[in-house]
Design a protein around this motif. Structure first.
Motif, PDB file in Angstrom:
ATOM      1  N   GLY A   1      -5.042 -67.152  76.066  1.00  0.00           N
ATOM      2  CA  GLY A   1      -5.607 -68.406  75.572  1.00  0.00           C
ATOM      3  C   GLY A   1      -7.051 -68.245  75.117  1.00  0.00           C
ATOM      4  O   GLY A   1      -7.556 -69.045  74.326  1.00  0.00           O
ATOM      5  N   GLY A   2      -7.715 -67.204  75.612  1.00  0.00           N
ATOM      6  CA  GLY A   2      -9.094 -66.940  75.216  1.00  0.00           C
ATOM      7  C   GLY A   2      -9.185 -66.214  73.884  1.00  0.00           C
ATOM      8  O   GLY A   2     -10.279 -65.907  73.405  1.00  0.00           O
ATOM      9  N   VAL A   3      -8.039 -65.953  73.299  1.00  0.00           N
ATOM     10  CA  VAL A   3      -7.970 -65.323  71.979  1.00  0.00           C
ATOM     11  C   VAL A   3      -7.310 -66.302  71.007  1.00  0.00           C
ATOM     12  O   VAL A   3      -7.748 -66.495  69.884  1.00  0.00           O
ATOM     13  CB  VAL A   3      -7.154 -64.012  72.046  1.00  0.00           C
ATOM     14  N   GLY A   4      -6.251 -66.954  71.504  1.00  0.00           N
ATOM     15  CA  GLY A   4      -5.548 -67.935  70.688  1.00  0.00           C
ATOM     16  C   GLY A   4      -4.305 -67.348  70.049  1.00  0.00           C
ATOM     17  O   GLY A   4      -3.994 -66.166  70.222  1.00  0.00           O
ATOM     18  N   TYR A   5      -3.583 -68.202  69.350  1.00  0.00           N
ATOM     19  CA  TYR A   5      -2.332 -67.772  68.710  1.00  0.00           C
ATOM     20  C   TYR A   5      -2.590 -66.933  67.475  1.00  0.00           C
ATOM     21  O   TYR A   5      -1.859 -65.999  67.182  1.00  0.00           O
ATOM     22  CB  TYR A   5      -1.469 -68.983  68.351  1.00  0.00           C
ATOM     23  N   ASP A   6      -3.642 -67.296  66.722  1.00  0.00           N
ATOM     24  CA  ASP A   6      -3.883 -66.528  65.499  1.00  0.00           C
ATOM     25  C   ASP A   6      -4.822 -65.372  65.829  1.00  0.00           C
ATOM     26  O   ASP A   6      -6.021 -65.403  65.564  1.00  0.00           O
ATOM     27  CB  ASP A   6      -4.462 -67.420  64.406  1.00  0.00           C
TER      28      ASP A   6
ATOM     29  N   ILE B   1     -10.459 -62.845  69.143  1.00  0.00           N
ATOM     30  CA  ILE B   1     -10.112 -61.509  69.626  1.00  0.00           C
ATOM     31  C   ILE B   1     -10.676 -61.265  71.032  1.00  0.00           C
ATOM     32  O   ILE B   1     -11.617 -61.942  71.446  1.00  0.00           O
ATOM     33  CB  ILE B   1     -10.643 -60.433  68.616  1.00  0.00           C
ATOM     34  N   ALA B   2     -10.063 -60.331  71.749  1.00  0.00           N
ATOM     35  CA  ALA B   2     -10.643 -59.859  73.012  1.00  0.00           C
ATOM     36  C   ALA B   2     -10.967 -58.380  72.830  1.00  0.00           C
ATOM     37  O   ALA B   2     -10.162 -57.631  72.272  1.00  0.00           O
ATOM     38  CB  ALA B   2      -9.667 -60.044  74.165  1.00  0.00           C
ATOM     39  N   LYS B   3     -12.149 -57.981  73.279  1.00  0.00           N
ATOM     40  CA  LYS B   3     -12.598 -56.595  73.110  1.00  0.00           C
ATOM     41  C   LYS B   3     -13.131 -56.077  74.439  1.00  0.00           C
ATOM     42  O   LYS B   3     -13.768 -56.827  75.175  1.00  0.00           O
ATOM     43  CB  LYS B   3     -13.753 -56.549  72.086  1.00  0.00           C
ATOM     44  N   MET B   4     -12.894 -54.808  74.690  1.00  0.00           N
ATOM     45  CA  MET B   4     -13.500 -54.176  75.858  1.00  0.00           C
ATOM     46  C   MET B   4     -14.851 -53.630  75.407  1.00  0.00           C
ATOM     47  O   MET B   4     -14.909 -52.766  74.524  1.00  0.00           O
ATOM     48  CB  MET B   4     -12.612 -53.044  76.385  1.00  0.00           C
ATOM     49  N   GLU B   5     -15.915 -54.146  75.976  1.00  0.00           N
ATOM     50  CA  GLU B   5     -17.261 -53.746  75.563  1.00  0.00           C
ATOM     51  C   GLU B   5     -18.141 -53.530  76.796  1.00  0.00           C
ATOM     52  O   GLU B   5     -17.878 -54.096  77.848  1.00  0.00           O
ATOM     53  CB  GLU B   5     -17.893 -54.851  74.693  1.00  0.00           C
TER      54      GLU B   5
ATOM     55  N   LEU C   1     -16.858 -54.954  80.246  1.00  0.00           N
ATOM     56  CA  LEU C   1     -16.412 -56.347  80.204  1.00  0.00           C
ATOM     57  C   LEU C   1     -15.299 -56.542  79.182  1.00  0.00           C
ATOM     58  O   LEU C   1     -15.219 -55.808  78.192  1.00  0.00           O
ATOM     59  CB  LEU C   1     -17.586 -57.255  79.822  1.00  0.00           C
ATOM     60  N   CYS C   2     -14.476 -57.529  79.453  1.00  0.00           N
ATOM     61  CA  CYS C   2     -13.496 -57.965  78.458  1.00  0.00           C
ATOM     62  C   CYS C   2     -14.084 -59.215  77.818  1.00  0.00           C
ATOM     63  O   CYS C   2     -14.195 -60.260  78.463  1.00  0.00           O
ATOM     64  CB  CYS C   2     -12.166 -58.273  79.153  1.00  0.00           C
ATOM     65  N   ILE C   3     -14.506 -59.081  76.556  1.00  0.00           N
ATOM     66  CA  ILE C   3     -15.154 -60.204  75.873  1.00  0.00           C
ATOM     67  C   ILE C   3     -14.095 -60.972  75.086  1.00  0.00           C
ATOM     68  O   ILE C   3     -13.497 -60.443  74.150  1.00  0.00           O
ATOM     69  CB  ILE C   3     -16.256 -59.723  74.895  1.00  0.00           C
ATOM     70  N   HIS C   4     -13.875 -62.220  75.485  1.00  0.00           N
ATOM     71  CA  HIS C   4     -12.968 -63.093  74.741  1.00  0.00           C
ATOM     72  C   HIS C   4     -13.806 -63.858  73.726  1.00  0.00           C
ATOM     73  O   HIS C   4     -14.744 -64.559  74.105  1.00  0.00           O
ATOM     74  CB  HIS C   4     -12.316 -64.120  75.667  1.00  0.00           C
ATOM     75  N   ARG C   5     -13.467 -63.726  72.470  1.00  0.00           N
ATOM     76  CA  ARG C   5     -14.133 -64.543  71.445  1.00  0.00           C
ATOM     77  C   ARG C   5     -13.072 -65.392  70.773  1.00  0.00           C
ATOM     78  O   ARG C   5     -12.239 -64.875  70.028  1.00  0.00           O
ATOM     79  CB  ARG C   5     -14.854 -63.668  70.406  1.00  0.00           C
TER      80      ARG C   5
END
Lengths: 485, 138
Positions: free
Chosen positions: A94-99, A335-339, A350-354
């Motif tokens: 949900g922190g990334v979304g469907y698209d 998107i979610a990125k490991m940063e 961290l797992c950054i949810h944008r």
């Protein structure tokens, strides 16, 4: 929907905190970037509650962040940024979304408005014809199962190897258009069936192709590095994502996450926040599938770029090189990125949810392309059809405060139904025409839903991020012609 | 006939509430609402059908699973559904036969694409008949 009645503590003119004490379960405070006028709108529905809910996610660090284009979503607000510890935190679809990897790509040209305006109808018609758009639109590519798997692992690099675009395009794409860690085995057959025929399509909703003209340059030296040299120069903006492929990946993994929430004993204020530990099998599987969707989206924008270039070549009778049709940048905003970031003086994974937020890394960051090392990462902010779009750059302050993130667009003000009630698609098209903007769409209803009035003014949104210092204004462009999905 | 469904305002997405004298009817009306968002169902016939069966942990999730299955069938097979016969509905299993027509780009103007049915604001409730609520990401 009731107004949100909670407390917002003013930090400064552009920062408002939801104290951690606001509700039980918050492990960090919330922080909303907005000016006073925006705050009134933000309070009109339950958006701030969603910011507070995200602050309850296990392993979240620093703050649950909300960009000024924030609006009410499901689970996460749109315009939200959440950083969770890889070690003991969660990842949430949900922190990334469907698209997944909905994003924006900008190309510059050597063309000036005087040359493009007389041909804008022709150009927009060509683009509309060459790039399939609309609900359920199917692309020009027909991929077998093995080929799809390659797309999911290689992303835009697959497209370039097939002849859609050039290697330089990849250098100026976030993650080089090819994010590592994708595993097609974590993707359902359904997702592949949905995504297979849709590669190379724009889709519907708020997705678009926009021919635009530079209206103002705030930082000439920085803009010049991006190839944006003068007012009147023509640009092309592409806004789309991973289509039905990403939607299905999210749908599938929300089911497994729902079960995971119970298995790991996670307590959540909203079911749509369903999540699993980053290091759990469910968390890893989701991430591997999400990466596939992100790569699909980069391949999608890469194919569209190629066909758009062909349209310019055809309409203006010049080669791609003569037209100077080069990519400025391509950036994801779901998107979610490991940063790695600094938290309380320590480097932490961290797992950054944008979600509806754009990465905005500063000068010198290793993930910023070499050609932009001195200026920082370009940030592309589409507005709406009638108003402006912006080019910004990332800042050190964003790195320190928002995990290198900023806003993603205008942000909705009006519901789709309200937008449709207050205007008809044909009227929207006429008003745009009066302002010199040519629009081509397969769906007049969709046009009405995406009318300017339904959105916050992107200028106000960008101004807040600029003044708050989490990104810096470089240039502003306005639309000449739009293909609307 | 009483109201089959209504649209509830939401800024970015669309939330619907569907009604029925029993839970099967409420589910069927939720699916009817889903396709009504996409197109005026007056222009859709019901000359083909698909058996659609889903399972889930509970009845709320079953509603989401069923609607998402219909969205999947729409995208992959291009079928617009307008009539829904639910043959079996327990807490964890739904069996249905759904009737509709393949999209005809000439006759069918699709208004909006629906990405998915979400779990946000999800409700299956009984009072004076049944009411179900679901938010679609569009």
């Amino acid at each position: 929907m009731p107004r949100w009645q909670g407390t917002l503590k003013k930090i400064d003119d552009y920062r408002w905190e939801i104290p951690q004490s606001y509700k039980a379960g918050m492990s960090v405070p919330g922080l909303i970037y907005a000016d006073e006028a925006m705050l009134e709108h933000i309070r009109e529905d339950q958006t701030p509650e969603q910011v507070a809910n995200v602050a309850c996610l296990p392993g979240i660090v620093a703050k649950s962040l909300a960009m000024p284009d924030i609006h009410w979503g499901y689970g996460f607000p749109i315009g939200g940024v959440a950083a969770t510890r890889v070690e003991d935190g969660v990842i949430s679809p949900g922190g990334v979304g469907y698209d997944i990897n909905c994003g924006v790509r900008l190309l510059r040209t050597n063309l000036m408005k005087e040359k493009v305006s007389p041909k804008i109808e022709e150009l927009v018609s060509e683009l509309y014809r060459a790039i399939p758009s609309g609900v359920g639109s199917q692309g020009r590519l027909r991929l077998g199962q093995k080929e799809i798997d390659k797309v999911l692992v290689m992303g835009a690099r697959w497209a370039v190897e097939q002849g859609y675009g050039e290697a330089r395009d990849l250098e100026v794409t976030e993650a080089n258009g090819s994010m590592p860690g994708g595993d097609p085995q974590c993707v359902s057959t359904k997702a592949k069936q949905r995504g297979g025929p849709q590669l190379g399509t724009l889709g519907a909703g708020n997705h678009f192709l926009e021919v635009e003209v530079v209206e103002e340059i705030y930082e000439p030296a920085i803009a010049a590095v991006m190839g944006i040299e003068k007012v009147g120069q023509v640009l092309l903006l592409i806004h789309t994502g991973s289509r039905g492929f990403g939607h299905q990946v999210c749908t599938d993994h929300l089911v497994t996450m729902g079960a995971a929430v119970q298995r790991y004993g996670i307590h959540l204020p909203d079911r749509q926040l369903a999540c699993a530990p980053v290091k759990s099998p469910e968390g890893k599987d989701y991430f591997a599938a999400m990466v596939c969707a992100a790569n699909y989206a980069w391949a999608n924008r890469q194919c569209i770029t190629h066909w758009a270039r062909e349209c310019f070549v055809k309409v203006f009778g010049q080669s791609q090189r003569e037209l100077g049709l080069e990519m400025v940048y391509d950036v994801a905003h779901n998107i979610a990125k490991m940063e790695e970031h600094e938290v309380d003086g320590k480097r932490v994974s961290l797992c950054i949810h944008r979600k509806g937020a754009t990465r905005a890394f500063p000068t010198g960051h290793p993930e910023v392309p070499a050609i932009y090392a001195e200026i920082g990462q370009p940030v592309l902010i589409p507005g709406d059809m009638g108003r402006y779009s912006y080019v910004l750059v990332g800042t050190q302050r964003a790195m320190e405060e928002t995990f290198g993130s900023t806003c993603h667009g205008a942000g909705r003000l009006q519901s789709r139904t309200a937008a449709k009630r207050s205007q008809r698609g044909v009227d929207v098209a006429r008003r745009l025409a009066q302002r010199g903007i040519t629009v081509k769409t397969g769906s007049m209803a969709s046009l009405a839903e995406e009318a300017s009035e339904a959105y916050k003014d992107v200028t106000a949104v960008v101004e807040v991020t600029h003044r708050a210092g989490i990104s810096r204004k470089v240039a502003k462009a306005r639309p000449l012609g739009v293909v609307k999905g | 006939m009483s109201k089959r469904f209504e649209v509830i305002e939401h800024t970015a997405d669309v939330c619907i509430a569907a009604y029925g004298s029993d839970v099967k009817e409420a589910f069927a009306n939720a699916a009817y609402a889903l396709f009504s968002l996409m197109i005026d169902l007056k222009h859709v016939s019901d000359n083909l059908d698909r058996e659609v069966e889903v399972t889930a942990e509970n009845q709320q999730d079953l509603l989401v699973a069923w609607l998402n299955e219909l969205i999947y069938l729409f995208e992959v097979e291009g079928i617009l559904f307008k009539r829904f016969r639910i043959d079996e509905l327990t807490e964890t299993k739904l069996k249905s036969r759904c009737y509709g027509e393949k999209v005809d780009p000439v006759r069918h103007k699709i208004r909006v694409g629906v990405k998915a049915a979400t779990y946000h604001m999800l409700k299956v409730e009984k009072n004076n008949g049944f009411r179900v609520q679901v938010l679609f990401d569009i």
